[in-house]
Motif scaffolding. Structure first.
Motif, mmCIF file in Angstrom:
data_model
loop_
_atom_site.group_PDB
_atom_site.id
_atom_site.type_symbol
_atom_site.label_atom_id
_atom_site.label_comp_id
_atom_site.label_asym_id
_atom_site.label_seq_id
_atom_site.Cartn_x
_atom_site.Cartn_y
_atom_site.Cartn_z
ATOM 1 N N ALA A 1 61.230 -1.741 23.733
ATOM 2 C CA ALA A 1 61.395 -2.716 23.054
ATOM 3 C C ALA A 1 62.432 -2.747 21.300
ATOM 4 N N GLY A 2 62.168 -1.830 21.088
ATOM 5 C CA GLY A 2 63.331 -1.260 19.713
ATOM 6 C C GLY A 2 64.467 -1.338 19.918
ATOM 7 N N ALA A 3 64.780 -1.725 20.820
ATOM 8 C CA ALA A 3 66.743 -1.581 20.563
ATOM 9 C C ALA A 3 66.800 -2.786 21.610
ATOM 10 N N THR A 4 67.964 -3.593 21.880
ATOM 11 C CA THR A 4 68.598 -4.290 22.488
ATOM 12 C C THR A 4 68.916 -3.884 23.728
ATOM 13 N N PRO A 5 69.644 -4.440 24.437
ATOM 14 C CA PRO A 5 70.089 -4.165 26.049
ATOM 15 C C PRO A 5 71.450 -3.192 25.882
ATOM 16 N N ASP A 6 72.064 -4.429 24.612
ATOM 17 C CA ASP A 6 73.864 -3.700 24.607
ATOM 18 C C ASP A 6 73.790 -1.684 24.329
ATOM 19 N N GLU A 7 72.858 -1.449 23.543
ATOM 20 C CA GLU A 7 72.070 -0.013 23.448
ATOM 21 C C GLU A 7 71.915 0.817 23.677
ATOM 22 N N GLN A 8 71.039 0.325 24.871
ATOM 23 C CA GLN A 8 70.310 0.778 25.940
ATOM 24 C C GLN A 8 71.090 1.152 27.122
ATOM 25 N N VAL A 9 72.525 0.962 27.023
ATOM 26 C CA VAL A 9 73.066 0.109 28.377
ATOM 27 C C VAL A 9 73.483 2.346 27.920
ATOM 28 N N MET A 10 74.134 2.380 26.587
ATOM 29 C CA MET A 10 74.757 3.694 25.477
ATOM 30 C C MET A 10 73.918 4.560 26.542
ATOM 31 N N VAL A 11 72.729 4.400 26.885
ATOM 32 C CA VAL A 11 71.376 5.357 27.172
ATOM 33 C C VAL A 11 71.666 6.045 28.011
ATOM 34 N N SER A 12 72.636 5.558 29.344
ATOM 35 C CA SER A 12 72.888 5.957 30.772
ATOM 36 C C SER A 12 73.701 6.651 31.238
ATOM 37 N N ASP A 13 74.977 6.620 30.118
ATOM 38 C CA ASP A 13 75.602 8.003 29.854
ATOM 39 C C ASP A 13 76.274 9.122 28.742
ATOM 40 N N VAL A 14 76.488 7.694 27.778
ATOM 41 C CA VAL A 14 77.253 8.280 26.502
ATOM 42 C C VAL A 14 76.305 8.908 25.797
ATOM 43 N N LEU A 15 75.192 8.670 25.746
ATOM 44 C CA LEU A 15 74.451 9.198 24.160
ATOM 45 C C LEU A 15 74.022 11.042 25.426
ATOM 46 N N SER B 1 64.807 10.969 28.493
ATOM 47 C CA SER B 1 63.376 10.087 27.797
ATOM 48 C C SER B 1 63.814 10.376 26.246
ATOM 49 N N MET B 2 63.772 11.083 25.488
ATOM 50 C CA MET B 2 63.739 11.667 24.634
ATOM 51 C C MET B 2 64.120 11.209 23.663
ATOM 52 N N LEU B 3 65.767 11.015 23.596
ATOM 53 C CA LEU B 3 67.153 9.989 23.360
ATOM 54 C C LEU B 3 66.421 8.927 23.856
ATOM 55 N N ILE B 4 66.115 7.482 24.299
ATOM 56 C CA ILE B 4 65.380 6.697 24.699
ATOM 57 C C ILE B 4 64.080 6.199 23.331
ATOM 58 N N LYS B 5 63.606 7.163 23.404
ATOM 59 C CA LYS B 5 62.234 7.645 22.218
ATOM 60 C C LYS B 5 62.911 7.049 20.856
ATOM 61 N N LEU B 6 64.096 8.182 21.078
ATOM 62 C CA LEU B 6 65.184 8.114 19.092
ATOM 63 C C LEU B 6 65.408 6.656 19.940
ATOM 64 N N VAL B 7 66.582 6.409 20.185
ATOM 65 C CA VAL B 7 66.895 5.185 19.911
ATOM 66 C C VAL B 7 66.439 3.923 19.705
ATOM 67 N N ASP B 8 64.867 4.166 20.221
ATOM 68 C CA ASP B 8 64.200 2.740 20.624
ATOM 69 C C ASP B 8 63.246 2.319 18.944
ATOM 70 N N ALA B 9 63.087 3.961 18.485
ATOM 71 C CA ALA B 9 62.829 4.007 17.423
ATOM 72 C C ALA B 9 64.102 3.893 16.180
#
Length: 347
Positions: A140-154, A299-307
């Motif tokens: 919930a803490g990040a926009t959809p566009d930001e979360q696309v970046m977790v798929s690969d780039v990050l 999973s770890m990076l998703i938490k950091l993006v979420d926060a």
């Protein structure tokens, strides 16, 4: 509906939007998802150049994005229809020898298969094998566009660049290549508080972006690049050199920049041979690492993006409708001309 729109690899230099059959559940561990957003990766460009022979013609490209689960096989436990998910670029069975060793990139029934050996995410619907280990719930803490970046780039920048490069507090890091994956490495390198982060690129706009995202120094690549790095480091070179382009010149530059005891971390996709100058490196205690992203850190990076601890918003520079994929590829393929980093494709 029995068909869908999809972007396929139609031959060298030929992305093509076509009608394809809708994917179906083939195995009990499969899920079928409806894509909401996807993006284009530098690896897709390498496929179009003919650098990735494992990708056959007529394969749907793409291995990144966010989606909504449409259906799941009877063995899928973590997801249900209606769930909003992040698609991992790596498919993991979670049980084979390589997965158990923390190397899902070499999974015997997965790895980098989406948009490579099986149909990928640049389509309206996608079949995801081993869904429980290959999808992640959106946050919930990040926009959809930001979360696309977790798929690969990050995750690629972090695992192949930062972890393999052994970035440490107080160290000096040089990133050769300020594209999306290089910037992903730069963003996640800051988790380890290096004293200096030097971004090197041919594109002044990318250097400007890197500076705004945390680079302490930027260098417009040219004949005196090595001299400038040595001036910054007092003549000793850098502790970690991250190659994030995938061409011979940038890998050779990393060899010139590295300090004794340093690490050269290869991040780029290489389609041709590169010279290794052991005549200069043999006595300098240099480590050279290679890796295909494993996405074990997702999973770890998703938490950091979420926060809000990692800001991926600046990586997104352009948006296109899926019906306009030709222009999306044209823009991303001429990134310097268009000041493009990541392009978001909306379905």
């Amino acid at each position: 509906m029995t068909t869908m729109k999809a972007l396929i690899y139609a031959g060298k230099g030929q992305p093509k939007l076509v009608d394809k059959p809708m994917p179906q559940i083939l195995q009990p561990t499969d899920a079928v998802v409806k894509m909401v957003k996807t993006t284009i990766c530098g690896t897709d460009l390498h496929i179009l150049k003919g650098d990735v022979p494992t990708c056959a013609e007529n394969t749907i490209l793409g291995h990144e994005g966010i989606a909504v689960v449409q259906s799941v096989g009877p063995s899928v436990k973590a997801f249900k229809p209606g769930d909003q998910v992040i698609v991992s670029c790596i498919t993991s069975c979670s049980t084979c020898e390589y997965c158990r060793r923390g190397m899902p990139s070499h999974c015997t029934d997965g790895g980098w298969i989406l948009g490579n050996t099986i149909d990928g995410t640049q389509a309206q619907y996608v079949r995801i094998p081993h869904a429980d280990a290959s999808l992640y719930h959106m946050v919930a803490g990040a926009t959809p566009d930001e979360q696309v970046m977790v798929s690969d780039v990050l995750v690629t920048g972090y695992e192949c660049g930062v972890l393999n490069g052994r970035v440490e507090p107080g160290s000096t890091v040089a990133l050769v290549g300020g594209g999306p994956v290089g910037l992903g490495a730069m963003l996640t390198a800051q988790l380890y508080t290096p004293a200096r982060i030097i971004m090197i690129d041919l594109d002044a706009n990318r250097l400007k972006q890197a500076k705004s995202l945390g680079a302490t120094h930027t260098i417009l690549s040219g004949p005196d690049t090595v001299k400038q790095v040595m001036e910054i480091t007092g003549g000793r070179g850098v502790d970690t050199a991250i190659e994030a382009v995938g061409v011979p010149a940038t890998f050779e530059l990393c060899q010139e920049l590295i300090s004794p005891g340093g690490v050269i971390a290869n991040l780029g996709v290489h389609g041709t041979k590169v010279d290794l100058h052991l005549e200069s490196l043999w006595d300098r205690n240099i480590t050279i690492t290679t890796r295909l992203v494993d996405a074990t850190s997702s999973s770890m990076l998703i938490k950091l993006v979420d926060a809000g601890r990692i800001n991926t918003k600046a990586l997104v520079t352009h948006s296109f409708k899926f019906s306009d994929m030709g222009n999306a590829y044209g823009t991303f393929g001429a990134a310097a001309q268009h000041n493009a980093l990541k392009v978001i494709v909306d379905f």
